[in-house]
Design a protein around this motif. Sequence first.
Motif, short mmCIF file in Angstrom:
data_model
loop_
_atom_site.label_atom_id
_atom_site.label_comp_id
_atom_site.label_asym_id
_atom_site.label_seq_id
_atom_site.Cartn_x
_atom_site.Cartn_y
_atom_site.Cartn_z
N GLU A 142 -2.26 5.79 8.71
CA GLU A 142 -3.65 6.02 8.29
C GLU A 142 -4.63 5.08 9.00
OE1 GLU A 142 -3.47 5.80 4.01
OE2 GLU A 142 -2.10 7.52 3.94
N ARG A 143 -4.20 3.85 9.22
CA ARG A 143 -5.00 2.87 9.96
C ARG A 143 -4.05 1.99 10.73
NH1 ARG A 143 -7.29 -0.71 6.62
NH2 ARG A 143 -6.34 0.20 4.77
N PRO A 144 -4.51 1.41 11.85
CA PRO A 144 -3.59 0.58 12.64
C PRO A 144 -3.17 -0.67 11.89
CG PRO A 144 -5.74 0.83 13.74
CD PRO A 144 -5.84 1.54 12.44
N VAL A 145 -1.96 -1.13 12.18
CA VAL A 145 -1.49 -2.40 11.64
C VAL A 145 -1.66 -3.46 12.72
CG1 VAL A 145 0.16 -1.32 10.06
CG2 VAL A 145 0.89 -1.93 12.37
N ASP A 146 -1.75 -4.73 12.30
CA ASP A 146 -1.85 -5.80 13.31
C ASP A 146 -0.50 -6.47 13.55
OD1 ASP A 146 -1.59 -7.82 11.21
OD2 ASP A 146 -3.70 -7.43 10.74
N ARG A 184 0.83 -1.21 0.00
CA ARG A 184 0.00 0.00 0.00
C ARG A 184 0.86 1.26 0.00
NH1 ARG A 184 -4.00 -2.11 -2.40
NH2 ARG A 184 -5.36 -3.42 -1.12
N ASP A 209 -3.88 -8.91 8.32
CA ASP A 209 -4.60 -8.19 7.26
C ASP A 209 -3.86 -6.93 6.84
OD1 ASP A 209 -6.80 -9.95 7.09
OD2 ASP A 209 -7.60 -9.10 8.95
N ARG A 210 -3.14 -6.36 7.80
CA ARG A 210 -2.39 -5.12 7.51
C ARG A 210 -1.11 -5.16 8.34
NH1 ARG A 210 -2.78 0.48 5.76
NH2 ARG A 210 -2.06 1.91 7.38
N GLU A 260 -0.97 -5.11 2.76
CA GLU A 260 -2.35 -5.47 3.11
C GLU A 260 -2.83 -6.66 2.29
OE1 GLU A 260 -4.47 -1.25 4.48
OE2 GLU A 260 -5.01 -2.18 2.59
N GLU A 310 5.13 7.67 7.63
CA GLU A 310 4.08 8.63 7.25
C GLU A 310 3.85 8.58 5.74
OE1 GLU A 310 4.47 12.34 9.61
OE2 GLU A 310 4.32 13.25 7.61
#
Lengths: 351, 388
Positions: free
Chosen positions: A262-266, A229, A326-327, A347, A256
């Motif tokens: 932008e969204r949390p990673v796992d 991504r 998932d990310r 992702e 950044e």
Amino acid sequence: MPPIRDIAVVAFAQTDHRRTSDELSEVEMLIPVLHDVLDRTGLKTSDIGFTCSGSTDYLAGRAFSFTMALDGVGAWPPISESHVEMDGAWALYEAWTKLLTGDADTALVYAYGKSSPGSVRDVLSRQLDPYYVAPLWPDSVALAALQAQALIDAGDTDEPALAGVAARSRSSAATNSHAQVRGSRAQGEYLVRPLRTGDCPPIGDGAAAVILAAGERARELCERPAWIRGIDHRIEAHSLGVRDLTDSPSTRLAAERAGAFERPVDTAELHAPFTSQEVVLRKALRLDDGVDVNPSGGALAANPVMAAGLIRIGEAAARIHRGESDRALAHATSGPCLQQNLVAVLEGDAR
Amino acid sequence: MSKEPVAVVGIGQTKHVAARRDVSIAGLVREAAGRALEDAELTWADIDAVVIGKAPDFFEGVMMPELYLADALGAVGKPMLRVHTAGSVGGSTALVATNLIAGRVHGTVLTLAYEKQSESNAMWGLSLPIPFQQPLLAGAGGFFAPHVRAYMRRTGAPDTVGSLVAYKDRRNALKNPYAHLHEHDITLEKVQASPMLWDPIRYSETCPSSDGACAMILTDRAGAARSPRPPAWMHGGAMRSEPTLFAGKDFVSPQAGKDCAADVYRQAGIADPRRDIDAVEMYVPFSWYEPMWLENLGFAEEGEGWKLTESGVTELDGDLPVNMSGGVLSTNPIGASGMIRFAEAALQVRGQAGDHQVDGARRVLGHAYGGGSQFFSMWLVGAAPPAS
């Protein structure tokens, strides 16, 4: 600006990383990994649109060492190919840009390093300022110890916390058959205060390879592609005297630009060869306890120089392939005390 | 999906010499980069990323020198990539930088290549003993001389052709203020009387060892529109590699070179290179490689390259000028030599090549090779933007 083309990691392979591999040349070490990664997609060398590798002559102890490694790829008929004198994570970055141009749809990326023939601590000192610093031969562990002490002085960590990082990494590595150091292990004696043996990476030999593919090609080659991504890398000043060793602004900026915030990673696979560097990276990347950091064991479990960064991307991608993430965020570093840093965000398709 | 067009808007070189004792490595690269920025009328702040290349790290004894050079090249806080593809590296480095723009990752990129050979010994750097591998021992000349001899046998070229190339390139170098060798008293007789080093290669038919750097500012369509001087547009670029040694390898005319040129011509819409290309900056470290590469690059039929050279076609005022700058035979900071070919090609189509300018040069090829004639990188630049 979003990438103009979707590109994914579709396959990953690595050697079992070992303290020595005297009986193998670099080409011999590499060939099984190249076969493995190609087999996972069913591709042949001649199907690959672009090939890029990462390595360093200083480990091989000879100029143009990568030219022989190319023999392992089987570059006949001739191939479109390039090489970075850097960790393979940057070779992957070059391949990613090549796919973005549309000139190729698939790329093979590989990296390798044999640290066993020499003293890697001394070897790495040759990458320091050649006029003022390198002549003093400060070694990589001593420089990392300076950073660790700065962190302790700043109240960012302490020795028990560092021991905790070491224990967690090596117990995670227990399930990683490729790792060199697995399971519980004593923190050991001080190597360079405040770093103990357990705070430092094992010295070893290894190789890794990744296949990238663009768009529909990625879906054909992999059930669940790990889409890149975002990917970015930044460098800082070289001299340790002008850097705040307790922080990593280049990692933060790369993250950044890669869209990591932008969204949390796992999952996060961090290239932190020293326990103290994980502390710096967690802060720069704003990773909280909800993120699974270095489920592979990270560089503390296996640190084949020049391949260890590419392995982080490969491990993160493989978790997405297997449906375990998932990310995911992958990080690679180069230079003394985290001077240069790369961050990739991967992702899987929504389930 | 189409690629972003790529333009060269800034070019900078150092005056290449045997030893730049007045500057460090950092000082050397900064000088070239500063001149490229000046040419483009840009500042360090306008640069989005830096792509740097050089030949082996052992040549100066600095491992991964991009780390140390980050400050000198204004790269702090920016992305910095380091390319190494043997002798072709200067060209490959420019192509990697090109991809950053063509793929729309960045708008303006500084690319630079250098070698400061005086800080070490290239022969030593190439001769480190490796277990289980054939040592090179005699340096690059010893490796390439048998292939030159094979070319002569294969084509029946008279043994005077190599000296013609050297005489031409050294005279061209006199018109290039940045060239290393300025042999004002050069004559064909002097070239032919120079000592035989690796038969059939004479002393005056070999490249020097130079300290030097070359930099270019590459930019996108919007950047080109702001350029104070005419940009050079990239019409095609490619890299090809093949193994060093294997039974089927043709050392005289490697397949990787042919394939690389064919890819560039396809991208650039070149049907007949001899007719459609106005001049060539070719990687000729030993004089005989001019006729050899003329064939490999499709400017002459197999066996006919030496006839172009002999008939004066490749002279500065000939029909297909080759190495107007004096070429690698006059200037060889190894890691930078490929980028100098690319940059000189761009200078020509920008009309900025000064005394060694070819009148009306619209499309010019820059060429580099490396390793055991196994790595190739080329680009074709034009005065006009690419068609698509």
